[in-house]
Design a protein around this motif. Structure first.
Motif, PDB file in Angstrom:
ATOM      1  N   ALA A 383      37.121  35.876  33.963  1.00  0.00           N
ATOM      2  CA  ALA A 383      37.020  34.327  34.079  1.00  0.00           C
ATOM      3  C   ALA A 383      37.872  34.109  35.354  1.00  0.00           C
ATOM      4  CB  ALA A 383      37.623  33.978  32.503  1.00  0.00           C
ATOM      5  N   ALA A 384      39.133  34.733  35.329  1.00  0.00           N
ATOM      6  CA  ALA A 384      39.722  34.473  36.455  1.00  0.00           C
ATOM      7  C   ALA A 384      39.307  34.405  37.810  1.00  0.00           C
ATOM      8  CB  ALA A 384      41.334  35.262  36.207  1.00  0.00           C
ATOM      9  N   ALA A 385      38.656  35.519  37.926  1.00  0.00           N
ATOM     10  CA  ALA A 385      37.907  35.590  39.506  1.00  0.00           C
ATOM     11  C   ALA A 385      36.977  34.560  39.572  1.00  0.00           C
ATOM     12  CB  ALA A 385      37.049  36.982  39.304  1.00  0.00           C
ATOM     13  N   LEU A 386      36.636  33.812  38.716  1.00  0.00           N
ATOM     14  CA  LEU A 386      35.554  32.666  38.982  1.00  0.00           C
ATOM     15  C   LEU A 386      36.218  31.263  38.711  1.00  0.00           C
ATOM     16  CD1 LEU A 386      32.578  33.810  36.581  1.00  0.00           C
ATOM     17  CD2 LEU A 386      32.611  33.659  39.081  1.00  0.00           C
ATOM     18  N   GLY A 387      37.634  31.348  38.466  1.00  0.00           N
ATOM     19  CA  GLY A 387      38.488  30.105  38.432  1.00  0.00           C
ATOM     20  C   GLY A 387      38.607  29.728  36.896  1.00  0.00           C
ATOM     21  N   GLY A 388      38.017  30.566  35.985  1.00  0.00           N
ATOM     22  CA  GLY A 388      38.139  30.046  34.656  1.00  0.00           C
ATOM     23  C   GLY A 388      39.164  30.669  33.833  1.00  0.00           C
ATOM     24  N   THR A 389      39.112  30.491  32.513  1.00  0.00           N
ATOM     25  CA  THR A 389      40.112  30.987  31.577  1.00  0.00           C
ATOM     26  C   THR A 389      39.648  31.543  30.345  1.00  0.00           C
ATOM     27  OG1 THR A 389      40.348  28.560  30.408  1.00  0.00           O
ATOM     28  CG2 THR A 389      41.640  29.079  32.506  1.00  0.00           C
TER      29      THR A 389
END
Length: 418
Positions: A383-389
């Motif tokens: 998720a963090a790699a895509l800018g998510g959480t």
């Protein structure tokens, strides 16, 4: 893109690739400076010694009657000044002052002006490039001061007899040569440091890419194996329990184990094929939410009923893979760590993001309900790699919730079941 085809305005400021990356010998210079491992510059030293001796002989003929003739002592000074350059990479500062002293003695003895000063220039260049800037400026400054002293005052008492003072115009030319040599040495030092920084940055970027690739492969293998092995483990338990009382149900469990293991082997082969042949296009498409029915079927074979709510938009490949793996890991954790036999997967695209929620009713069957190891960490990394959480934690009623928020940047507006 080929640099020879496209040369924007920045190209003229940065220069061609060989100027930005440094010449081939630039990387070998560092090896020469390793204590105890420096190479001996025999060829360049011998060539420079021959040039100094031959050039000084021609200079003596051209200045005959104006300067003292070359004698054995003059030739010894020339050989010493040039020969010291053999140690210029090991001991740049002593070599610099040694050549400067030899040149000053040669100058004070009234011998012809000539290529002896080239030895000082080479020694100065080596010292500056090696980082000894203060020593280089000091040595060159002392040599120029000695030249001024001899050419404008001591010439009365030094050979050759009848010599006259050097004009200040000629002195300005000498000073200009000194400044030019030092400027060239400083430029070489700056470029060498820049090349070293760029090489270090490229090496660091390569290591970072390798680490990211290893992490990606480890995450893929974990997600594939954890899910499949969890299904196999559950079905193996069912098969053992029903082997005698219900052979048909045991046969079904073994069939599920065979299918899950075959699928896991296929995905592992795909990951390892990408690892063995980096840069090649994958032979099979990466899994995505279009395979969600397969996850539901596998979960059902493990005794878990999965209810899917909502619709998800068409996602870019990276986001699609991340969403699939998050659902896969969340369902795997329900099978492994929850006593619930029912789970819900809900998609809610709103506000430019996809809210993906996986719930189970519990209760937890161990301390790591929901997964507290690499699985949850892998979901957060995806998720963090895509800018998510990712938010995960127990619910008040005893169940567990995994909530992923993934940006929809770059997705199409069309929604629908895949």
């Amino acid at each position: 893109m080929d640099e020879r085809r496209v040369r924007g305005p920045g190209w003229f400021r940065q220069g061609p690739a060989w100027w930005r990356q440094g010449p081939p010998w630039a990387s070998r210079w560092d090896d020469d400076e390793v204590p105890g491992g420096a190479r001996w510059p025999w060829r360049s030293t011998l060539l420079l010694t021959a040039f100094v001796l031959v050039g000084s002989t021609f200079a003596a003929h051209g200045q005959e009657g104006e300067r003292a003739a070359l004698d054995p002592f003059a030739r010894v000074l020339l050989v010493v000044a040039a020969g010291l350059l053999l140690w210029r990479k090991r001991y740049p500062v002593p070599v610099l002052f040694g050549t400067a002293a030899a040149a000053a003695t040669y100058l004070g003895a009234g011998y012809p002006y000539g290529p002896v000063f080239l030895t000082v220039a080479v020694a100065c260049f080596s010292a500056v490039v090696a980082g000894h800037r203060r020593a280089a400026w000091t040595a060159v400054g002392v040599l120029w001061a000695a030249h001024v002293l001899v050419a404008h005052w001591l010439y009365r008492w030094l050979p050759p007899s009848g010599d006259s003072a050097l004009s200040w115009g000629q002195e300005a030319v000498v000073l200009a040569w000194v400044v030019a040599i030092m400027a060239l040495a400083e430029l070489a030092r700056v470029r060498r440091e820049q090349w070293a920084r760029e090489r270090a940055e490229r090496a660091q970027a390569a290591r970072r890419r390798a680490d990211e690739e290893r992490l990606r492969i480890a995450r893929e293998l974990h997600d594939v194996l954890a899910h499949s092995i969890s299904v196999i483990n559950v079905q193996a338990g069912v098969g053992l329990a029903l082997l005698d009382s219900d052979p048909e149900q045991a046969r079904t469990a073994l069939t599920t184990i065979k299918a899950a293991s075959k699928e896991a082997l296929g995905e592992v082969r795909q990951v390892l094929a990408n690892l063995r042949a980096p840069g090649e296009a994958p032979r099979a498409p990466a899994p995505g939410l279009d395979r969600l029915p397969e996850l539901v079927t596998q979960a059902a074979s493990a005794g878990l009923t999965v209810e899917v709510e909502g619709k998800h938009p068409r996602l870019p490949p990276g986001t699609d893979l991340a969403a699939f793996r998050i659902v896969q890991e969340a369902l795997t954790n329900v099978v492994r760590h929850s006593g619930s036999r029912h789970a819900r997967v809900r998609f809610d695209p709103a506000g430019g993001a996809l809210r993906l929620r996986v719930d189970d009713d519990g209760p937890a069957t161990g301390a790591d309900a929901g997964g507290g190891g690499n699985g949850l960490a892998g979901m957060r990394e995806r998720a963090a790699a895509l800018g998510g959480t990712i938010e995960a934690g127990p619910r008040p009623d005893g169940g567990f919730t995994v909530l992923a928020v993934l940006p929809l940047t770059g997705t199409t507006a069309k929604e629908g079941d895949r």
